[in-house]
Design a protein around this motif. Sequence first.
Motif: not given
Length: 66
Positions: A37-60
């Motif tokens: 399920r995670i692989e399907r969601d990642a391939s479909a871009g469903k996790l992109d927003e969460l990843a971007a948010e986590a990276l932004a939090e890390h950068r800050h």
Amino acid sequence: MSSVEDIERAVEQLSVEQRARFRAWFAEYDAARFDERIERDASAGKLDELAAEALAEHRHGRSREL
């Protein structure tokens, strides 16, 4: 009667050793379905927003080493 109720009754009839084998099998089965399920969601871009948010939090500076 639902198939879930049938399964529950069948599990109740298992010996201690059989329940241990069933638990191990189910944990592996369930983990594999979760990974799929995670692989399907990642391939479909469903996790992109969460990843971007986590990276932004890390950068800050809002993350820490484990």
